[in-house]
Write an enzyme that holds these catalytic residues in place. Structure first.
Site, mmCIF file in Angstrom:
data_model
loop_
_atom_site.group_PDB
_atom_site.id
_atom_site.type_symbol
_atom_site.label_atom_id
_atom_site.label_comp_id
_atom_site.label_asym_id
_atom_site.label_seq_id
_atom_site.Cartn_x
_atom_site.Cartn_y
_atom_site.Cartn_z
ATOM 1 N N ASP A 243 9.420 70.953 -4.902
ATOM 2 C CA ASP A 243 9.320 69.538 -4.191
ATOM 3 C C ASP A 243 8.301 68.697 -5.004
ATOM 4 O O ASP A 243 8.553 67.928 -5.968
ATOM 5 C CB ASP A 243 8.999 69.750 -2.800
ATOM 6 C CG ASP A 243 8.374 68.492 -2.188
ATOM 7 O OD1 ASP A 243 8.497 67.468 -2.667
ATOM 8 O OD2 ASP A 243 8.215 68.693 -0.840
ATOM 9 N N GLY A 295 12.208 64.669 3.147
ATOM 10 C CA GLY A 295 11.400 63.843 3.920
ATOM 11 C C GLY A 295 10.159 63.643 4.047
ATOM 12 O O GLY A 295 9.410 64.508 3.500
HETATM 13 O O1 OSB Z 1 6.802 69.013 2.099
HETATM 14 O O2 OSB Z 1 8.599 68.230 2.634
HETATM 15 C C1 OSB Z 1 7.453 68.359 2.549
HETATM 16 C C2 OSB Z 1 6.416 65.928 5.514
HETATM 17 C C3 OSB Z 1 5.126 65.409 4.975
HETATM 18 C C4 OSB Z 1 4.654 65.934 3.548
HETATM 19 C C5 OSB Z 1 5.443 66.838 2.875
HETATM 20 C C6 OSB Z 1 6.711 67.213 3.549
HETATM 21 C C7 OSB Z 1 6.957 66.777 4.815
HETATM 22 C C8 OSB Z 1 8.296 67.513 5.541
HETATM 23 C C9 OSB Z 1 8.690 66.570 6.563
HETATM 24 O O3 OSB Z 1 8.700 68.628 5.428
HETATM 25 C C10 OSB Z 1 10.037 66.333 6.271
HETATM 26 C C11 OSB Z 1 10.822 65.217 7.322
HETATM 27 O O4 OSB Z 1 10.559 64.161 7.066
HETATM 28 O O5 OSB Z 1 11.478 65.584 8.249
HETATM 29 MG MG MG Z 2 7.882 70.331 0.727
#
Ligand code: OSB
Ligand code: MG
Length: 374
Positions: A243, A295
Protein backbone atom coordinates in the site's frame (compact mmCIF):
# COMPACT_ATOMS: atom_id res chain seq x y z
CA UNK A 1 -13.00 19.01 -25.85
CA UNK A 2 -10.27 20.75 -23.92
CA UNK A 3 -10.19 21.35 -20.17
CA UNK A 4 -9.85 24.95 -19.05
CA UNK A 5 -10.32 25.66 -15.35
CA UNK A 6 -11.59 29.13 -14.59
CA UNK A 7 -12.26 28.80 -10.86
CA UNK A 8 -11.24 26.51 -8.03
CA UNK A 9 -12.77 26.48 -4.56
CA UNK A 10 -10.86 24.78 -1.78
CA UNK A 11 -13.02 24.08 1.21
CA UNK A 12 -12.17 22.37 4.47
CA UNK A 13 -14.92 20.46 6.22
CA UNK A 14 -14.99 18.75 9.59
CA UNK A 15 -16.66 15.37 9.58
CA UNK A 16 -16.72 13.10 12.61
CA UNK A 17 -16.37 9.34 12.22
CA UNK A 18 -19.01 7.23 13.93
CA UNK A 19 -16.28 5.67 16.00
CA UNK A 20 -12.53 6.08 16.37
CA UNK A 21 -10.45 4.28 13.74
CA UNK A 22 -7.08 3.10 15.02
CA UNK A 23 -4.18 1.95 12.88
CA UNK A 24 -0.65 1.14 14.11
CA UNK A 25 0.43 4.77 13.75
CA UNK A 26 -2.50 6.63 15.26
CA UNK A 27 -6.22 7.11 15.77
CA UNK A 28 -8.65 9.09 13.62
CA UNK A 29 -11.99 10.32 14.89
CA UNK A 30 -12.51 13.92 13.79
CA UNK A 31 -11.65 14.10 10.12
CA UNK A 32 -10.54 17.30 8.42
CA UNK A 33 -11.32 16.89 4.72
CA UNK A 34 -10.47 19.18 1.80
CA UNK A 35 -13.19 19.27 -0.81
CA UNK A 36 -12.51 20.98 -4.12
CA UNK A 37 -14.99 22.47 -6.51
CA UNK A 38 -13.64 22.82 -10.03
CA UNK A 39 -15.27 25.13 -12.56
CA UNK A 40 -14.53 24.79 -16.26
CA UNK A 41 -14.70 27.67 -18.72
CA UNK A 42 -17.35 25.69 -20.63
CA UNK A 43 -19.72 26.13 -17.69
CA UNK A 44 -19.31 22.65 -16.24
CA UNK A 45 -18.37 22.09 -12.61
CA UNK A 46 -17.62 19.18 -10.31
CA UNK A 47 -16.39 18.22 -6.84
CA UNK A 48 -13.35 16.29 -5.73
CA UNK A 49 -11.77 15.26 -2.44
CA UNK A 50 -8.23 15.27 -1.12
CA UNK A 51 -7.47 12.18 0.97
CA UNK A 52 -4.74 13.75 3.10
CA UNK A 53 -5.51 13.57 6.81
CA UNK A 54 -4.78 15.95 9.67
CA UNK A 55 -1.65 14.06 10.75
CA UNK A 56 1.29 12.81 8.63
CA UNK A 57 1.13 9.27 10.02
CA UNK A 58 0.14 7.47 6.80
CA UNK A 59 2.07 9.54 4.29
CA UNK A 60 4.11 12.73 4.76
CA UNK A 61 1.18 14.79 3.45
CA UNK A 62 -1.38 16.52 5.63
CA UNK A 63 -4.48 18.62 5.05
CA UNK A 64 -2.33 21.70 5.56
CA UNK A 65 0.46 20.73 3.15
CA UNK A 66 -2.11 19.76 0.54
CA UNK A 67 -3.89 23.08 0.83
CA UNK A 68 -0.60 24.93 0.40
CA UNK A 69 0.50 22.87 -2.59
CA UNK A 70 -2.84 23.17 -4.36
CA UNK A 71 -3.26 26.88 -3.76
CA UNK A 72 0.33 28.02 -4.23
CA UNK A 73 1.70 25.60 -6.81
CA UNK A 74 -1.03 23.73 -8.68
CA UNK A 75 -3.91 26.19 -9.11
CA UNK A 76 -1.77 28.97 -10.67
CA UNK A 77 -0.47 26.56 -13.31
CA UNK A 78 -3.90 25.48 -14.39
CA UNK A 79 -6.34 28.38 -13.99
CA UNK A 80 -6.98 30.06 -17.32
CA UNK A 81 -4.85 27.65 -19.34
CA UNK A 82 -6.08 25.11 -21.83
CA UNK A 83 -5.27 21.39 -21.62
CA UNK A 84 -6.03 18.72 -24.14
CA UNK A 85 -7.03 16.04 -21.61
CA UNK A 86 -6.45 14.84 -18.02
CA UNK A 87 -3.08 13.39 -19.07
CA UNK A 88 -1.91 16.85 -20.09
CA UNK A 89 -3.08 18.21 -16.74
CA UNK A 90 -1.16 15.45 -14.99
CA UNK A 91 2.04 16.28 -16.89
CA UNK A 92 1.72 19.96 -16.00
CA UNK A 93 1.06 19.21 -12.33
CA UNK A 94 4.07 16.91 -12.13
CA UNK A 95 6.52 19.21 -13.89
CA UNK A 96 9.10 20.06 -11.22
CA UNK A 97 6.77 19.50 -8.30
CA UNK A 98 8.07 16.56 -6.30
CA UNK A 99 5.79 14.43 -4.22
CA UNK A 100 2.51 15.75 -2.78
CA UNK A 101 0.57 13.06 -4.61
CA UNK A 102 -2.61 13.53 -2.60
CA UNK A 103 -2.72 17.23 -3.42
CA UNK A 104 -2.06 16.48 -7.09
CA UNK A 105 -4.62 13.70 -7.20
CA UNK A 106 -7.43 15.85 -5.84
CA UNK A 107 -7.04 18.22 -8.78
CA UNK A 108 -6.20 15.66 -11.45
CA UNK A 109 -9.15 13.43 -10.57
CA UNK A 110 -11.46 16.44 -10.55
CA UNK A 111 -10.32 17.08 -14.12
CA UNK A 112 -11.19 13.49 -15.07
CA UNK A 113 -14.68 14.15 -13.74
CA UNK A 114 -14.89 17.35 -15.82
CA UNK A 115 -13.77 15.39 -18.86
CA UNK A 116 -16.47 12.78 -18.20
CA UNK A 117 -19.06 15.56 -18.02
CA UNK A 118 -17.77 17.08 -21.27
CA UNK A 119 -18.10 13.72 -22.97
CA UNK A 120 -21.47 13.00 -21.34
CA UNK A 121 -20.17 9.73 -19.88
CA UNK A 122 -20.15 8.19 -16.43
CA UNK A 123 -16.66 8.48 -14.94
CA UNK A 124 -16.35 4.69 -14.72
CA UNK A 125 -16.89 4.44 -18.50
CA UNK A 126 -14.35 7.15 -19.27
CA UNK A 127 -11.77 5.23 -17.22
CA UNK A 128 -12.50 1.99 -19.07
CA UNK A 129 -14.44 0.33 -16.27
CA UNK A 130 -16.08 -2.98 -17.09
CA UNK A 131 -17.65 -4.07 -13.80
CA UNK A 132 -21.09 -2.89 -12.71
CA UNK A 133 -20.81 -3.95 -9.06
CA UNK A 134 -17.78 -3.97 -6.79
CA UNK A 135 -17.23 -6.47 -4.01
CA UNK A 136 -16.84 -4.56 -0.75
CA UNK A 137 -14.65 -5.14 2.26
CA UNK A 138 -14.51 -3.55 5.67
CA UNK A 139 -11.37 -2.34 7.41
CA UNK A 140 -11.61 -2.79 11.17
CA UNK A 141 -9.33 -0.69 13.36
CA UNK A 142 -7.21 -2.03 16.21
CA UNK A 143 -9.43 -3.04 19.13
CA UNK A 144 -8.80 -3.15 22.87
CA UNK A 145 -8.76 -6.95 23.03
CA UNK A 146 -9.37 -9.99 20.82
CA UNK A 147 -12.94 -10.44 22.08
CA UNK A 148 -13.88 -6.91 20.99
CA UNK A 149 -12.39 -7.60 17.55
CA UNK A 150 -14.26 -10.89 17.25
CA UNK A 151 -17.53 -9.04 18.01
CA UNK A 152 -16.81 -6.49 15.30
CA UNK A 153 -15.78 -9.12 12.78
CA UNK A 154 -18.85 -11.27 13.42
CA UNK A 155 -21.13 -8.26 13.04
CA UNK A 156 -19.41 -7.26 9.78
CA UNK A 157 -19.94 -10.69 8.26
CA UNK A 158 -23.55 -10.66 9.39
CA UNK A 159 -23.98 -7.33 7.56
CA UNK A 160 -22.77 -9.00 4.37
CA UNK A 161 -19.15 -7.87 4.00
CA UNK A 162 -17.42 -10.66 2.06
CA UNK A 163 -13.93 -9.61 3.24
CA UNK A 164 -12.62 -8.32 6.54
CA UNK A 165 -9.37 -6.44 6.94
CA UNK A 166 -7.92 -6.38 10.44
CA UNK A 167 -5.49 -3.69 11.50
CA UNK A 168 -2.57 -5.10 13.46
CA UNK A 169 0.59 -3.96 15.25
CA UNK A 170 3.16 -5.69 17.46
CA UNK A 171 1.42 -7.02 20.56
CA UNK A 172 -1.96 -6.89 18.85
CA UNK A 173 -1.54 -9.40 16.08
CA UNK A 174 -1.37 -13.19 16.49
CA UNK A 175 -3.92 -13.55 19.29
CA UNK A 176 -6.30 -11.16 17.47
CA UNK A 177 -6.04 -12.87 14.09
CA UNK A 178 -6.28 -16.29 15.69
CA UNK A 179 -9.42 -15.38 17.60
CA UNK A 180 -11.18 -14.09 14.49
CA UNK A 181 -10.15 -17.09 12.38
CA UNK A 182 -11.36 -19.42 15.11
CA UNK A 183 -14.72 -17.66 15.33
CA UNK A 184 -15.39 -17.22 11.61
CA UNK A 185 -13.97 -20.49 10.35
CA UNK A 186 -11.51 -21.42 7.59
CA UNK A 187 -13.64 -20.12 4.70
CA UNK A 188 -13.85 -16.48 5.79
CA UNK A 189 -11.88 -14.01 3.68
CA UNK A 190 -9.60 -12.33 6.18
CA UNK A 191 -6.56 -10.13 5.77
CA UNK A 192 -4.36 -7.98 7.97
CA UNK A 193 -2.87 -4.50 7.52
CA UNK A 194 0.12 -3.47 9.63
CA UNK A 195 0.69 0.05 8.28
CA UNK A 196 4.48 -0.26 8.60
CA UNK A 197 4.53 -1.45 12.21
CA UNK A 198 7.22 -4.15 11.78
CA UNK A 199 10.91 -4.29 10.91
CA UNK A 200 13.39 -6.86 9.63
CA UNK A 201 13.84 -7.94 13.25
CA UNK A 202 10.26 -9.27 13.19
CA UNK A 203 10.50 -11.73 10.29
CA UNK A 204 10.28 -14.88 12.42
CA UNK A 205 7.30 -13.44 14.21
CA UNK A 206 5.56 -12.38 10.98
CA UNK A 207 5.96 -15.87 9.51
CA UNK A 208 3.65 -17.13 12.27
CA UNK A 209 0.86 -15.23 10.51
CA UNK A 210 0.99 -17.88 7.77
CA UNK A 211 -1.00 -20.25 9.95
CA UNK A 212 -4.10 -18.05 9.79
CA UNK A 213 -4.63 -18.51 6.05
CA UNK A 214 -4.98 -14.82 5.30
CA UNK A 215 -5.85 -13.55 1.84
CA UNK A 216 -2.89 -11.18 2.20
CA UNK A 217 -0.78 -9.17 4.63
CA UNK A 218 -0.74 -5.49 3.77
CA UNK A 219 2.37 -3.33 4.16
CA UNK A 220 4.09 -4.91 7.17
CA UNK A 221 7.35 -2.97 6.73
CA UNK A 222 8.46 0.62 6.27
CA UNK A 223 6.25 3.01 4.30
CA UNK A 224 8.98 3.57 1.70
CA UNK A 225 10.33 0.04 1.58
CA UNK A 226 10.16 -2.37 -1.33
CA UNK A 227 13.40 -4.39 -1.07
CA UNK A 228 12.92 -5.75 2.46
CA UNK A 229 9.40 -6.81 1.62
CA UNK A 230 10.97 -9.06 -1.05
CA UNK A 231 13.10 -10.76 1.59
CA UNK A 232 10.05 -11.25 3.77
CA UNK A 233 7.89 -12.50 0.88
CA UNK A 234 10.47 -15.21 0.15
CA UNK A 235 9.97 -16.49 3.69
CA UNK A 236 6.19 -16.08 3.96
CA UNK A 237 3.44 -18.09 2.35
CA UNK A 238 0.88 -15.33 2.88
CA UNK A 239 0.83 -12.99 -0.12
CA UNK A 240 2.18 -9.54 0.71
CA UNK A 241 0.19 -6.58 -0.59
CA UNK A 242 1.86 -3.19 -0.81
CA UNK A 243 0.00 0.00 0.00
CA UNK A 244 2.12 2.90 1.35
CA UNK A 245 5.25 2.19 -0.68
CA UNK A 246 3.53 2.09 -4.08
CA UNK A 247 3.61 5.83 -4.76
CA UNK A 248 3.64 5.49 -8.53
CA UNK A 249 4.20 3.27 -11.54
CA UNK A 250 7.93 2.85 -10.94
CA UNK A 251 7.43 1.52 -7.43
CA UNK A 252 4.85 -0.95 -8.75
CA UNK A 253 7.43 -2.11 -11.27
CA UNK A 254 10.01 -2.41 -8.47
CA UNK A 255 7.60 -4.56 -6.49
CA UNK A 256 6.98 -6.86 -9.42
CA UNK A 257 10.64 -7.11 -10.47
CA UNK A 258 11.83 -7.79 -6.93
CA UNK A 259 8.88 -10.09 -6.11
CA UNK A 260 8.29 -7.93 -3.05
CA UNK A 261 4.58 -8.60 -3.07
CA UNK A 262 1.86 -10.44 -4.99
CA UNK A 263 -0.97 -7.92 -4.77
CA UNK A 264 -1.27 -4.12 -5.03
CA UNK A 265 -3.64 -1.86 -3.13
CA UNK A 266 -4.30 1.09 -5.46
CA UNK A 267 -5.40 4.30 -3.78
CA UNK A 268 -5.61 6.99 -6.42
CA UNK A 269 -4.76 9.70 -3.88
CA UNK A 270 -1.53 7.97 -2.89
CA UNK A 271 -0.28 7.64 -6.49
CA UNK A 272 -1.15 11.14 -7.67
CA UNK A 273 -4.41 10.46 -9.46
CA UNK A 274 -6.04 8.39 -12.15
CA UNK A 275 -3.33 8.53 -14.84
CA UNK A 276 -0.94 6.73 -12.49
CA UNK A 277 -3.70 4.46 -11.15
CA UNK A 278 -4.55 3.31 -14.66
CA UNK A 279 -0.89 2.74 -15.52
CA UNK A 280 -0.37 0.67 -12.36
CA UNK A 281 -3.58 -1.27 -13.04
CA UNK A 282 -2.40 -2.10 -16.57
CA UNK A 283 1.13 -3.05 -15.51
CA UNK A 284 -0.23 -5.29 -12.76
CA UNK A 285 -2.67 -6.91 -15.15
CA UNK A 286 0.08 -7.69 -17.67
CA UNK A 287 2.07 -9.30 -14.89
CA UNK A 288 -0.73 -11.34 -13.37
CA UNK A 289 -0.85 -9.22 -10.21
CA UNK A 290 -4.39 -8.62 -8.89
CA UNK A 291 -5.23 -5.16 -7.54
CA UNK A 292 -7.92 -3.76 -5.27
CA UNK A 293 -8.99 -0.28 -4.33
CA UNK A 294 -8.01 0.92 -0.88
CA UNK A 295 -9.73 3.63 1.08
CA UNK A 296 -8.72 6.62 3.19
CA UNK A 297 -11.95 7.07 5.16
CA UNK A 298 -13.27 9.22 2.32
CA UNK A 299 -16.53 11.08 2.32
CA UNK A 300 -19.10 10.12 -0.30
CA UNK A 301 -17.38 12.38 -2.81
CA UNK A 302 -13.98 10.67 -2.68
CA UNK A 303 -15.79 7.31 -2.66
CA UNK A 304 -17.32 8.06 -6.07
CA UNK A 305 -13.82 8.29 -7.56
CA UNK A 306 -12.71 5.07 -5.87
CA UNK A 307 -15.78 3.16 -7.00
CA UNK A 308 -15.33 4.34 -10.60
CA UNK A 309 -11.69 3.24 -10.56
CA UNK A 310 -12.52 -0.12 -8.96
CA UNK A 311 -14.77 -0.92 -11.93
CA UNK A 312 -11.67 -1.64 -14.07
CA UNK A 313 -11.16 -5.31 -14.98
CA UNK A 314 -8.07 -6.11 -12.88
CA UNK A 315 -9.71 -4.94 -9.64
CA UNK A 316 -10.48 -8.54 -8.79
CA UNK A 317 -10.26 -8.43 -4.98
CA UNK A 318 -12.78 -6.73 -2.63
CA UNK A 319 -12.09 -3.02 -2.11
CA UNK A 320 -12.13 -0.93 1.08
CA UNK A 321 -15.29 0.70 -0.28
CA UNK A 322 -17.70 0.41 2.61
CA UNK A 323 -21.08 2.17 2.52
CA UNK A 324 -21.52 5.69 3.96
CA UNK A 325 -23.11 4.43 7.18
CA UNK A 326 -19.97 2.52 8.13
CA UNK A 327 -18.11 5.82 8.46
CA UNK A 328 -20.61 8.65 9.08
CA UNK A 329 -23.88 9.44 10.82
CA UNK A 330 -24.66 11.45 7.72
CA UNK A 331 -22.58 11.57 4.53
CA UNK A 332 -22.08 14.63 2.33
CA UNK A 333 -23.83 13.00 -0.64
CA UNK A 334 -27.50 12.34 -1.19
CA UNK A 335 -28.37 9.52 -1.65
CA UNK A 336 -25.67 7.94 0.45
CA UNK A 337 -23.49 5.00 -0.63
CA UNK A 338 -25.01 1.64 0.18
CA UNK A 339 -24.07 -2.01 -0.06
CA UNK A 340 -26.46 -4.84 -0.89
CA UNK A 341 -26.89 -8.04 1.13
CA UNK A 342 -24.23 -9.76 -0.99
CA UNK A 343 -21.74 -7.04 -0.07
CA UNK A 344 -21.77 -5.34 -3.47
CA UNK A 345 -21.67 -1.63 -4.18
CA UNK A 346 -23.19 -0.52 -7.48
CA UNK A 347 -21.13 1.57 -9.89
CA UNK A 348 -23.28 4.59 -10.76
CA UNK A 349 -23.82 4.72 -14.50
CA UNK A 350 -27.14 6.53 -14.87
CA UNK A 351 -25.73 10.02 -15.26
CA UNK A 352 -22.53 11.56 -16.66
CA UNK A 353 -19.62 12.29 -14.32
CA UNK A 354 -19.42 11.11 -10.72
CA UNK A 355 -23.01 9.91 -10.51
CA UNK A 356 -23.50 11.33 -7.01
CA UNK A 357 -25.11 14.47 -5.64
CA UNK A 358 -23.11 16.45 -3.10
CA UNK A 359 -25.43 17.77 -0.41
CA UNK A 360 -24.49 21.43 -0.67
CA UNK A 361 -26.47 22.64 2.35
CA UNK A 362 -24.95 20.02 4.60
CA UNK A 363 -21.47 20.66 3.21
CA UNK A 364 -21.95 24.39 3.95
CA UNK A 365 -22.75 23.54 7.57
CA UNK A 366 -19.61 21.43 7.91
CA UNK A 367 -17.33 24.00 6.27
CA UNK A 368 -14.68 25.63 8.45
CA UNK A 369 -12.71 27.43 5.74
CA UNK A 370 -13.18 28.36 2.09
CA UNK A 371 -10.72 29.81 -0.40
CA UNK A 372 -11.57 30.79 -3.96
CA UNK A 373 -9.01 30.91 -6.76
CA UNK A 374 -9.75 32.34 -10.20
O1 OSB B 1 -3.87 1.54 5.31
O2 OSB B 1 -5.59 1.22 4.16
C1 OSB B 1 -5.02 1.84 5.03
C2 OSB B 1 -7.44 4.36 6.57
C3 OSB B 1 -6.60 5.41 6.81
C4 OSB B 1 -5.26 5.28 6.51
C5 OSB B 1 -4.77 4.09 5.98
C6 OSB B 1 -5.62 3.03 5.72
C7 OSB B 1 -6.98 3.16 6.05
C8 OSB B 1 -7.95 2.10 5.91
C9 OSB B 1 -9.39 2.53 5.78
O3 OSB B 1 -7.68 0.92 5.99
C10 OSB B 1 -10.10 1.89 4.66
C11 OSB B 1 -11.43 2.57 4.39
O4 OSB B 1 -11.44 3.73 3.94
O5 OSB B 1 -12.44 1.93 4.64
MG1 MG C 1 -3.20 -0.05 4.11
Amino acid sequence: MTIRLKKLIIREIKLTLREPFTISSGTMIQRRILLLELFDAAGVSTWSECVADNAPNYSPETVDTARTIISKWIAPRLLGYEFEDPAAIQREINRDIRGHNMAKAAVEMGCWSLEALHQGKPLADLLGGTQSKIVTGISIGIQANPAALVDRARAAFAEGYPKIKIKIKPGKDLAYLGAVREELGPGAQLMADANNAYTTADFDHLCKIDEFGLLMLEQPLDWEDVFRHATLQKRMKTPICLDESITGLDRAEDMIQLAAGKIINIKPGRVGGFCQSLAIHDLARTNGIPVWCGGMLESGIGRAYNVALASLPNFTLPGDLSPSARYWKRDVVDPEWTMDAQGLVTVPRDQPGLGINPDRDFIEKLTVRTEIFK
